[in-house]
Design an enzyme around this catalytic site. Structure first.
Site, PDB file in Angstrom:
ATOM      1  N   ASN A 150      49.469  39.541  34.136  1.00 39.58           N
ATOM      2  CA  ASN A 150      50.879  39.704  34.513  1.00 39.58           C
ATOM      3  C   ASN A 150      51.126  39.994  35.987  1.00 39.58           C
ATOM      4  O   ASN A 150      51.737  39.218  36.673  1.00 39.58           O
ATOM      5  CB  ASN A 150      51.571  40.791  33.684  1.00 39.58           C
ATOM      6  N   GLY A 199      48.796  41.848  38.369  1.00 38.29           N
ATOM      7  CA  GLY A 199      47.716  42.246  39.270  1.00 38.29           C
ATOM      8  C   GLY A 199      47.371  41.164  40.274  1.00 38.29           C
ATOM      9  O   GLY A 199      47.620  41.304  41.472  1.00 38.29           O
ATOM     10  N   ASP A 200      46.824  40.065  39.789  1.00 40.19           N
ATOM     11  CA  ASP A 200      46.381  39.002  40.690  1.00 40.19           C
ATOM     12  C   ASP A 200      47.554  38.434  41.485  1.00 40.19           C
ATOM     13  O   ASP A 200      47.469  38.257  42.703  1.00 40.19           O
ATOM     14  CB  ASP A 200      45.721  37.880  39.901  1.00 40.19           C
ATOM     15  N   ARG A 208      46.760  51.217  37.672  1.00 34.67           N
ATOM     16  CA  ARG A 208      45.676  50.423  37.093  1.00 34.67           C
ATOM     17  C   ARG A 208      45.425  49.189  37.970  1.00 34.67           C
ATOM     18  O   ARG A 208      46.214  48.865  38.861  1.00 34.67           O
ATOM     19  CB  ARG A 208      46.022  50.004  35.672  1.00 34.67           C
ATOM     20  N   GLY A 209      44.335  48.481  37.640  1.00 35.64           N
ATOM     21  CA  GLY A 209      44.079  47.195  38.290  1.00 35.64           C
ATOM     22  C   GLY A 209      43.795  47.328  39.775  1.00 35.64           C
ATOM     23  O   GLY A 209      43.183  48.292  40.215  1.00 35.64           O
ATOM     24  N   GLU A 210      44.229  46.335  40.531  1.00 30.64           N
ATOM     25  CA  GLU A 210      43.931  46.318  41.964  1.00 30.64           C
ATOM     26  C   GLU A 210      45.161  46.548  42.824  1.00 30.64           C
ATOM     27  O   GLU A 210      45.147  47.354  43.745  1.00 30.64           O
ATOM     28  CB  GLU A 210      43.290  44.979  42.360  1.00 30.64           C
ATOM     29  N   SER A 212      48.293  47.831  42.178  1.00 27.71           N
ATOM     30  CA  SER A 212      48.923  49.154  42.116  1.00 27.71           C
ATOM     31  C   SER A 212      47.960  50.240  42.580  1.00 27.71           C
ATOM     32  O   SER A 212      48.382  51.279  43.097  1.00 27.71           O
ATOM     33  CB  SER A 212      49.453  49.438  40.717  1.00 27.71           C
TER      34      SER A 212
END
Lengths: 187, 385
Positions: free
Chosen positions: B15, B17-18, B276-278, B280
């Protein structure tokens, strides 16, 4: 075709009509479980080396060259000398042995595969799994039996250090994955 | 004649992140470096959640100076090789694009923009060529925290804008009001939560609900709420933005979706952020607030290696007692250790002041002098030389 993930030191891969012997592979994990494979390559025909990187799933041509089952005989700096079943000897440049060199010890009986290109021995591949004796490691600190706690150990006949399960003791024989250089299990 | 534009291809996996990282990069390349950018995205609907100005039905549109193109398989819009071609996060480029690169009189500088990691090996892989058919090299571009890596995404002026925002507490109160988050007083503790599913989250909610201070947890509909089903009066699907759930001293707020600038301001306005993720994760660092990083889970718990590598860097200049506390908090959250995360949270609360001071200094230390977009432009110049 093989994926970069499947390539091992000793393989010869073709790029742009040129054969490159893989001297070293280093697989690391990127995000989302994707792998990055860093390779050290040496041109088979000319004196040229390079470092390169691939996605783990990148496909490449591995050329099938003549290969012979051999055993390690002795080191004649800078050549590793291997011998086939008919006692023919083949010299492989230490540089082309790559990381596998750290697992080559005097007296080892593992069946290795020496690869030839136009009659010249250009690389050697160890079996995927080899068994080596642990020469030194600290006693178990935690009494862990799960195998997840790791500690450093040195192998007999080499100064190479690798991480082994905490329950491994001096004198134990362990299986090592030669592709990654990692401890697999105690034999 | 070679076209001077850059093409970036992004496959939307999770959604925001990338595509979040890619969009920030595209905007910065265009606005700060004057580069004409084509951004090819395979899922415009998801992209539209963080970019409301986007019309997901349009195959090609200009948004904030970027040409956004629908990436269908097979590719149904023409690709013309430009100066640079970026495959974001190792996405597999369409065959038509790879063929066009091979056919180009002057092939573009081809880059694989990889995930951010603080691990040591990143330095050894950054900038290395990758042999490709046709004699073309693709370069691995590795974001990272050291000078030998590709750097970190950060827009010029971001820190100044954040500092100005945080100086005046009326900004955060106005933002909460604008987002429909009622009942928050200036002295309450406000925590943003953007995590994957984890048992650690209900444990923290239990702790917050029984505490002495009023706590507001701001949570978007999605995976975090999946962990809190037992605390909700209705199914997760039925939650509506702005809805409040009172649990003792804790209020759970259903956060409406915001764009990237809105999310930045939210992070700036909270006392603590769980991210979370990259994308954020990095924005939480730039927010200069303490945070927990809920890292994307990898096989054989490899994500913990990545977490450890980052924590080691982050804690380098932090007093050992506080560093240990913050590390334990992050580890217990990522390992879903309910009791431990409660204990470490309480302990961390008693070190809130030095931890906040560290969070303020960290962005300056981490970014050093140049950001990823600037280093990337320089890398391309050097590669094409």
């Amino acid at each position: 075709m093989k994926t970069a993930h499947e390539i091992r030191p000793g393989n010869v891969i073709m790029f742009n009509d040129a054969p490159w012997v893989v001297q070293k592979t280093e697989t690391t994990r990127s995000g989302r479980n994707a792998a990055i494979v860093k390779m050290k390559l040496k041109h088979v025909l000319i004196d040229s080396s390079t470092e390169t990187t691939f996605k783990g799933e990148d496909k490449m041509d591995v050329i099938v060259l003549e290969r012979l089952d051999c055993t390690y005989s002795y080191f004649n700096d800078p050549m590793y000398v291997f011998m086939d079943a008919e006692y023919n000897q083949y010299d492989v440049e230490a540089e082309n042995v790559g990381d596998a060199a750290k697992f080559i010890v005097d007296g080892m009986e593992d069946t290795c595969q020496v690869t030839f290109y136009e009659g010249k021995a250009i690389s050697v591949e160890l079996p995927t799994t080899i068994v080596r004796e642990v020469g030194y490691t600290e006693p178990s600190a935690r009494g862990d039996t799960s195998g997840k706690v790791m500690k450093p150990a040195k192998l007999v006949g080499t100064d190479i250090e690798l991480m082994v399960a905490d329950f491994v003791k001096e004198g134990d024989k362990i299986e090592i994955d030669t592709r990654t250089g990692e401890f697999k299990k105690r034999v | 004649m070679q076209h001077s534009h850059w093409d970036i291809f992004c496959a939307v996996v999770d959604n925001y992140g990338d595509i979040g990282v890619t969009w920030r990069l595209a905007r910065q390349l265009a606005s700060e470096h004057g580069i004409e950018v084509n951004l090819w995205v395979d899922d415009l609907r998801s992209f539209g959640h963080i970019l409301p100005a986007l019309d997901p039905k349009l195959p090609c549109q200009m948004v904030e100076g970027i040409r956004v193109l629908q990436w269908n398989t097979p590719l149904d819009l023409p690709y013309v090789a430009g100066e640079v071609l970026i495959e974001a996060f190792a996405c597999e480029l369409p065959d038509e694009v790879k063929q066009a690169v091979r056919d180009a009189a002057t092939p573009p500088c081809w880059l694989n923009l990889e995930y951010l990691s603080a691990e040591d090996w990143v330095e050894g892989c950054h900038g290395l060529p990758s042999f490709q058919p046709g004699g073309i090299n693709k370069y691995f571009y590795m974001p990272g925290f050291s000078a030998a890596t590709g750097g970190l995404i950060c827009e010029t002026g971001l820190f100044e804008a954040r500092a100005a925002w945080q100086t005046d507490s009326s900004n955060k109160m106005a933002l909460f009001q604008k987002l429909g988050l009622g009942g928050i007083q200036a002295e309450d503790k406000v925590i943003s939560v953007f995590s994957y599913e984890t048992e650690a989250l209900p444990a923290l909610c239990e702790l917050w609900s029984e505490g002495q201070q009023r706590v507001h947890a701001l949570i978007p509909k999605g995976r975090s709420f999946n962990s809190l089903k037992a605390l909700l009066p209705c199914p997760v699907e039925a939650l509506t933005p702005g809805q409040r759930i009172e649990l003792g001293m804790l209020t759970l707020h259903v956060l409406p979706m915001t764009d990237q600038q809105g999310y930045d301001r939210l992070l700036w306005s909270c006392d603590f952020n769980i991210v979370r993720g990259e994308d954020s994760f990095l924005r939480a660092q730039w927010a200069a607030r303490p945070f927990i990083w809920h890292i994307y889970q990898q096989e054989e718990d490899y994500h913990l290696v990545k977490l450890e590598a980052f924590m080691q860097l982050y804690c380098d200049n932090l007093a050992s007692e506080i560093a240990e506390c913050w590390r334990n908090l992050n580890l217990s959250f990522n390992q879903q250790q309910a009791t431990a995360v409660q204990q470490h949270w309480q302990y961390m609360d008693s070190h809130a002041v030095p931890l906040l001071a560290h969070a303020r200094q960290w962005p300056i230390d981490a970014l050093k002098t140049t950001d990823l977009a600037t280093r990337l432009v320089q890398f391309v110049k050097n590669s094409l030389r």
